[in-house]
Motif scaffolding. Sequence first.
Motif: not given
Length: 722
Positions: A269-293
């Motif tokens: 679940r942690r890995a899945q949450d991480l993948l989902e987070w990375r799909a929506l957030y920028d890994h360097l800054t933690g800001l929303a990425n283009r998809r979530l924006l």
Amino acid sequence: MTEQDPPEARAASTASRLTLSADLVDALPVGVLLTAPDGAVLGANAAARDVLGDSPADLATVVLGEAGPEAWSPDGRQVPADQLPAAVALRTGEPASAVVGIPQGDDEPTWLRVTATPVDLPAEPGALLMTVDTATTEVVQARTLAAHGDMVRLAFDDAAIGMALIGLDGRLIRANAALARSLVMSPAELLTRTLDELAHPDERESGCAEISRLLEGTADSPSAVTMGRRFITGAGTLLHTRLTVTVVRDAAGEPLHLWHQLEDITEMRRAQDLLEWRALYDHLTGLANRRLLLDRLAHALQQHRHAPGHVAVVFADLDDFKRVNDSLGHDAGDLLLRVVADRLRSAIRPGDTVARVGGDEFVMVFEQVTSAEHAGELLDAVLAVVHAPVHVGGHDVLPRLSAGLTVNDGSRDAERVLRDADTALYVAKQSGRARWEVYQDEYRREALHRISVEAELRGAVERGDFVLHYQPIVELSSSEVIAHEALVRWQHRERGLLLPGEFIQVCEDTDLIVGLGAWVIREAVAFLARHPELPGRVYVNVSPRQIGRSDEGLGARGLARTVADALAEAGVSGDRLGIEITESGVLQATDLARADLDRLTELGVVLVLDDFGTGYSALSSVLQAPIRGLKLDRSFTIRLGDGGACDRISTAIAALVDSLSSHGVVEGIETEEQRRLALAHGWTHGQGWLFGHPEPEHALGLPTAGQSQRVPATRRALRTRA
């Protein structure tokens, strides 16, 4: 028959009944024996003799265990004689039964079920009626069941996933070690709790409802249900599980208990949450990425489509970020991006969004703005927070953002609004840095035109749809031509002859300038080869992008290599060619670029600083390069004679050129008054429409190759000075 019958008749009748009884007993499939209290066999049927043998002694030995082979129990223990069924029945007066094994050498024992029942016969008080039947199948089945039970116990106790037997009241009847480990509790402590007590509070009600449906038979599956369920461990941590609950029912179909299997999927679940987070957030800054924006922006635009207020979008990037990466390293660049991201996050209002959509590109979405002015005020407040020094890589860096702003009422889609803000950013970058621009529709038209020009330019560069025009450089005192500058023109197939202002910047931005610049050098050198009588040098403008290139695998080469090849191919000496480079090109030159410039001077090519006075370079930095001349920008020329700073600057630069024994040219001279003032300030050479417009080769009045032209002595002397 009656008592009055003769004795002979009663005896015959009794014998007849006894024979019939013996026949019946012999027909039984189970061995039957009648024994005296001392073990003597009084009778045995056929089945008993088949199993035990015909000898009365053998029969007695097997039955009573006297003076014969040892008897064994199915679990491998020797059975004492006093515990055999016959002995127990005689001792207790009650029926006794047991399974005993009679050894058969090295073979498996013969397994028998022996039952002894006391009977009182008139002739034999204390006799035993015994039955003997083969029990091999029973023993084998018992052993199989025992082994199966052991396997079940082992599978339960040593299973890798948690297992528990739960009563209908929710209490744990039994739990394995894996469940105790997963819940970070001891087995004893676990048995004092219910799984519902350990379940996450948000899921207790739904979990109980699902199990109730299972017990009632209304669940999707009548026997088992699988669900995701979270538990709070004894350590207070969160355990994610895949829980399978199976109901165990009796023969009547009534539920007896519940079988729980809990698979720990926390890491999954942690890995899945991480993948989902990375799909929506920028890994360097933690800001929303283009998809979530885009998702949030689309939602905001939809919300404001029929509601008061507008949505403002800001597209921004860091000025000179590449310089930070190149000079301080990528770690310092990453740190700067994180700091800027944190400042942006802290500066926006609750409910607004900030995202990182590229290397140094950020987007902000301001909801509920009343106008572009309101959005501009919000943007200024954000920039005030961002524009503060940051200590990175041992240096204080001052981050600056350029931005484009657009405001929409929800009538456009998210992609279009974001593109409009990006277009405004481009205009801001072109107009200067550390500033922002509000989008206007004309910006989009210009952008579309730019895209069209870029596409046409690529084809034009490949086809060579360009020509060179040449403008004379003269000695101011005599107007004698001492050199020429080669200026490129685009011979457009539909629009005619286009000046550099129409396409050079596009070439710069798209790197087409490298291919075009190489063509200009080759054509200018070929022009020199065709006109050996031409006075002085021909000067060619080059882009900083052409200097210091080393990616030959991509078809690009260093400037010195390009010039050397062109000179060698045309058979022209390097002292007939000059290269003009801007101040910024010299100031930003890398070690590779400076080596490229040094190589040019080794070829005899003169380097001249173009548009001097329009950049931001320190004079000491410029003079470190192998520069042998400079050209005063036309922006100074048009202000000559104002009696102010321009005249003083012109005089000072002319004196500097003279003190350094350099070559100086005043650009843009269009009137006699400007020539007079330039001479008065100390300038010796000039260029401008007063002396001649740029002309194509055929309009210069030069002889063709092979013809000769006498060059005046004065002009010959001037050639050496150029």
